[in-house]
Design a protein around this motif. Structure first.
Motif, mmCIF file in Angstrom:
data_model
loop_
_atom_site.group_PDB
_atom_site.id
_atom_site.type_symbol
_atom_site.label_atom_id
_atom_site.label_comp_id
_atom_site.label_asym_id
_atom_site.label_seq_id
_atom_site.Cartn_x
_atom_site.Cartn_y
_atom_site.Cartn_z
ATOM 1 N N SER A 160 -14.914 23.602 -17.218
ATOM 2 C CA SER A 160 -14.372 22.041 -16.714
ATOM 3 C C SER A 160 -12.371 22.830 -17.093
ATOM 4 O O SER A 160 -12.151 22.278 -16.554
ATOM 5 N N LYS A 161 -13.193 23.468 -17.721
ATOM 6 C CA LYS A 161 -10.997 24.265 -18.098
ATOM 7 C C LYS A 161 -10.976 25.163 -16.798
ATOM 8 O O LYS A 161 -9.448 24.147 -16.640
ATOM 9 N N LEU A 162 -11.681 25.546 -16.543
ATOM 10 C CA LEU A 162 -11.324 25.969 -14.839
ATOM 11 C C LEU A 162 -11.167 25.021 -14.257
ATOM 12 O O LEU A 162 -10.056 25.285 -13.529
ATOM 13 N N GLY A 163 -12.133 24.506 -13.527
ATOM 14 C CA GLY A 163 -11.753 23.497 -12.627
ATOM 15 C C GLY A 163 -10.006 22.337 -12.462
ATOM 16 O O GLY A 163 -9.461 22.282 -12.029
ATOM 17 N N ASP A 164 -9.724 21.823 -14.296
ATOM 18 C CA ASP A 164 -8.798 21.945 -14.639
ATOM 19 C C ASP A 164 -7.203 23.009 -13.752
ATOM 20 O O ASP A 164 -6.689 22.259 -12.774
ATOM 21 N N VAL A 165 -7.275 23.937 -14.334
ATOM 22 C CA VAL A 165 -6.649 25.155 -13.680
ATOM 23 C C VAL A 165 -6.562 24.956 -12.570
ATOM 24 O O VAL A 165 -5.367 24.756 -11.791
ATOM 25 N N TYR A 166 -7.227 25.388 -11.675
ATOM 26 C CA TYR A 166 -7.483 24.947 -10.180
ATOM 27 C C TYR A 166 -6.689 23.795 -9.132
ATOM 28 O O TYR A 166 -6.489 23.638 -8.570
ATOM 29 N N ASN A 167 -7.191 22.341 -10.345
ATOM 30 C CA ASN A 167 -7.014 21.512 -9.488
ATOM 31 C C ASN A 167 -5.309 21.217 -9.709
ATOM 32 O O ASN A 167 -4.695 20.437 -9.226
ATOM 33 N N ASP A 168 -5.103 21.651 -11.340
ATOM 34 C CA ASP A 168 -3.647 20.307 -11.407
ATOM 35 C C ASP A 168 -2.704 21.566 -11.455
ATOM 36 O O ASP A 168 -1.553 21.294 -10.960
ATOM 37 N N VAL A 169 -3.157 22.277 -11.491
ATOM 38 C CA VAL A 169 -1.515 23.678 -11.668
ATOM 39 C C VAL A 169 -2.229 24.693 -9.948
ATOM 40 O O VAL A 169 -0.702 24.722 -9.700
ATOM 41 N N TYR A 216 -15.743 22.177 -11.200
ATOM 42 C CA TYR A 216 -16.649 20.323 -12.189
ATOM 43 C C TYR A 216 -17.638 20.266 -11.700
ATOM 44 O O TYR A 216 -18.713 19.739 -12.146
ATOM 45 N N LYS A 217 -18.158 20.517 -10.768
ATOM 46 C CA LYS A 217 -20.180 21.212 -10.568
ATOM 47 C C LYS A 217 -20.999 21.558 -11.404
ATOM 48 O O LYS A 217 -21.839 20.834 -12.289
ATOM 49 N N LYS A 218 -19.836 22.918 -11.621
ATOM 50 C CA LYS A 218 -21.716 23.796 -11.917
ATOM 51 C C LYS A 218 -20.694 23.500 -13.562
ATOM 52 O O LYS A 218 -21.825 22.692 -14.619
ATOM 53 N N SER A 219 -20.104 22.445 -14.361
ATOM 54 C CA SER A 219 -19.496 22.393 -15.581
ATOM 55 C C SER A 219 -21.005 20.553 -15.611
ATOM 56 O O SER A 219 -21.260 20.758 -17.237
ATOM 57 N N VAL A 220 -20.365 19.818 -14.546
ATOM 58 C CA VAL A 220 -21.788 19.057 -14.891
ATOM 59 C C VAL A 220 -23.428 19.549 -14.733
ATOM 60 O O VAL A 220 -23.832 18.434 -15.362
ATOM 61 N N GLU A 221 -23.615 19.966 -13.668
ATOM 62 C CA GLU A 221 -24.856 21.113 -13.975
ATOM 63 C C GLU A 221 -25.078 21.213 -14.702
ATOM 64 O O GLU A 221 -26.132 21.048 -15.357
ATOM 65 N N LEU A 222 -24.037 22.212 -15.765
ATOM 66 C CA LEU A 222 -24.889 22.764 -16.741
ATOM 67 C C LEU A 222 -25.196 21.828 -17.829
ATOM 68 O O LEU A 222 -25.959 21.642 -18.424
ATOM 69 N N ALA A 223 -23.959 21.244 -17.828
ATOM 70 C CA ALA A 223 -24.250 19.295 -19.600
ATOM 71 C C ALA A 223 -25.679 18.758 -19.056
ATOM 72 O O ALA A 223 -26.374 18.424 -20.077
ATOM 73 N N HIS A 224 -25.579 18.797 -17.344
ATOM 74 C CA HIS A 224 -26.917 18.361 -17.533
ATOM 75 C C HIS A 224 -28.456 18.781 -18.082
ATOM 76 O O HIS A 224 -29.552 17.710 -18.153
ATOM 77 N N THR A 225 -28.772 19.963 -18.138
ATOM 78 C CA THR A 225 -29.889 20.859 -18.413
ATOM 79 C C THR A 225 -30.217 20.290 -19.171
ATOM 80 O O THR A 225 -30.858 21.163 -19.768
ATOM 81 N N LEU A 226 -28.594 20.235 -20.511
ATOM 82 C CA LEU A 226 -28.647 19.718 -21.344
ATOM 83 C C LEU A 226 -29.844 18.520 -22.227
ATOM 84 O O LEU A 226 -29.742 18.184 -23.752
ATOM 85 N N TYR A 227 -30.010 17.702 -21.382
ATOM 86 C CA TYR A 227 -30.687 16.293 -21.391
ATOM 87 C C TYR A 227 -31.977 16.592 -22.381
ATOM 88 O O TYR A 227 -32.706 17.256 -22.638
ATOM 89 N N PRO A 228 -32.106 15.689 -23.342
ATOM 90 C CA PRO A 228 -31.312 14.108 -23.351
ATOM 91 C C PRO A 228 -29.718 14.318 -24.386
ATOM 92 O O PRO A 228 -29.720 13.615 -25.121
ATOM 93 N N LYS A 284 -16.135 14.323 -19.281
ATOM 94 C CA LYS A 284 -15.225 12.941 -18.273
ATOM 95 C C LYS A 284 -14.177 13.412 -17.335
ATOM 96 O O LYS A 284 -14.220 12.511 -16.251
ATOM 97 N N ARG A 285 -13.714 13.932 -17.320
ATOM 98 C CA ARG A 285 -13.201 14.992 -16.784
ATOM 99 C C ARG A 285 -13.094 15.616 -15.713
ATOM 100 O O ARG A 285 -13.319 15.161 -14.483
ATOM 101 N N ALA A 286 -14.636 16.655 -15.494
ATOM 102 C CA ALA A 286 -15.077 17.421 -14.788
ATOM 103 C C ALA A 286 -16.160 16.046 -13.768
ATOM 104 O O ALA A 286 -16.349 16.410 -12.575
ATOM 105 N N LYS A 287 -17.100 15.341 -14.639
ATOM 106 C CA LYS A 287 -17.391 13.856 -14.024
ATOM 107 C C LYS A 287 -16.414 13.597 -13.024
ATOM 108 O O LYS A 287 -17.061 12.932 -11.936
ATOM 109 N N THR A 288 -15.523 12.488 -13.399
ATOM 110 C CA THR A 288 -14.256 12.002 -12.957
ATOM 111 C C THR A 288 -13.886 12.349 -11.432
ATOM 112 O O THR A 288 -14.019 12.083 -10.323
ATOM 113 N N MET A 289 -13.639 14.428 -11.822
ATOM 114 C CA MET A 289 -12.449 14.924 -10.656
ATOM 115 C C MET A 289 -14.083 15.033 -9.988
ATOM 116 O O MET A 289 -13.843 15.260 -8.135
ATOM 117 N N LEU A 290 -15.287 14.972 -10.095
ATOM 118 C CA LEU A 290 -16.249 15.788 -9.235
ATOM 119 C C LEU A 290 -16.773 14.264 -8.341
ATOM 120 O O LEU A 290 -16.743 14.236 -6.735
#
Length: 376
Positions: A208-217, A228-240, A250-256
């Motif tokens: 997610s942090k790398l996504g911010d660098v690519y997007n904002d900087v 961002y996609k990788k960040s959200v996918e990894l987070a979903h693997t930790l369900y529940p 929230k940042r990764a999901k919103t931007m994706l």
């Protein structure tokens, strides 16, 4: 209480010292058998008592370790009883390292993880001298794996926070320091490598942090979207487990979602531009459909089937009952939507003109169906 504890340890260690002399003299004198076995048991029991006190007493960690190291020194000349003491020393180092990791003191945490290696190696080396069960061997192996696992996590987090600091410094410069930005990204990438297969959560955070660098900087939306996609996918693997309240998620999901919407909007715009020429050619038909759609549902459906029959000859209206019921109208309308829906058409075989016409017909059918749903 501390004085009494020190006295107890002192006398216990004296016991081990003299019992060790007795054991050695007994072995040298070939006085093996029940007497030597009895001395060996005394030594083991005393060592167990000291370890139990060190592990159970309300004393500082350093004091606890000091006691256990004294036991190791006392048993070093013997060929039994030392494995579990080394294991307990390594376990104390490990648990203290975990505490420092939780407090984000990565330097101290890593120091403790490295402290674990020597007693673990000694424990493995002494296994052949002690008659220990497979359970003890497994415990040592498991602790060794845990130490390596958390050492990698600590190193990963350390690199992530180092990257944060470098990036902050780069953004505070009057002119953007790209060299520092790339250095921060190197730290993030190294953090991801260290966390891989060790901590999915850390890997997700850093992506997610790398996504911010690519997007904002760097203004590279393609690379940002991938992170961002990788960040959200990894987070979903930790369900529940849920990360909805975590800023990085929230940042990764919103931007994706933003990127995905932009892609959909662009595709729709391109599709509309492609369809525009065909809609111009179908202008009269579209106007006639608009006029006919104001009539009764069955009349409108009849008009469509007769004027623009489905390309698949097997798709026909059901026979109309007498009288025509509301249920039949609903059923006929639903079936007509299936017959004319653009997704059900063969674009290659029927052409774009037919696809645009079906889209217009289906739009009118869906409006009719929505009226039924509102009435229900």
């Amino acid at each position: 209480a501390e004085y009494m504890g020190n006295q107890i340890i002192f006398y216990y260690m004296e016991c081990i010292t003299y019992m060790t002399h007795a054991y050695k003299f007994g072995v040298e004198a070939d006085n093996e058998g029940s007497w030597v076995d009895k001395v060996e048991k005394y030594i083991s029991d005393i060592a167990d008592e000291i370890c139990a006190y060190a592990l159970g007493a309300d004393i500082a960690i350093e004091k606890r370790l000091q006691i256990l190291h004294r036991v190791v020194e006392g048993l070093r000349e013997l060929k039994f009883g030392i494995t579990t003491v080394y294991y307990e020393i390594a376990d104390i180092y490990f648990k203290d390292g975990i505490c420092h990791l939780g407090n984000k003191d990565f330097k101290r945490s890593l120091s403790r993880m490295y402290d674990c290696y020597q007693p673990l190696e000694e424990a493995k080396r002494s296994l052949y001298m002690d008659d220990y069960s497979a359970v003890v061997v497994k415990d040592i192996h498991d602790l060794e794996n845990d130490v390596y696992h958390h050492k990698c996590i600590a190193e990963s987090l350390q690199m992530m926070f180092k990257g944060d600091g470098i990036l902050k410094k780069a953004l505070e410069e009057e002119n953007l320091a790209l060299t520092l930005v790339f250095e921060a990204m190197d730290c993030y990438n190294q953090s991801i490598i260290l966390a891989r297969e060790k901590s999915i959560e850390v890997e997700a955070v850093v992506n997610s942090k790398l996504g911010d660098v690519y997007n904002d900087v760097l203004k590279n939306q393609h690379r940002a979207r991938a992170n961002y996609k990788k960040s959200v996918e990894l987070a979903h693997t930790l369900y529940p487990r849920q990360f909805n309240n975590d800023a990085w998620f929230k940042r990764a999901k919103t931007m994706l979602e933003k990127y995905q919407k932009e892609v959909v909007d662009k595709e729709q715009q391109e599709q509309m531009e492609k369809e525009k020429a065909y809609r111009d050619l179908l202008k009269d038909d579209i106007e006639e459909l608009e006029t006919q759609s104001d009539k009764d549902i069955i009349v409108f459906i009849d008009f469509v089937y007769k004027t623009y029959p489905p390309k698949d000859g097997t798709k026909v209206m059901d026979p109309k009952p007498k009288p025509i019921t509301v249920e039949f109208k609903k059923k006929a309308l639903t079936k007509a939507i299936l017959h004319y829906h653009p997704d059900k058409q063969d674009k290659e075989a029927y052409g774009m003109m037919w696809m645009v016409l079906c889209k217009e017909i289906t739009t009118h059918f869906n409006k009719k169906l929505e009226c039924f749903k509102i009435c229900d």
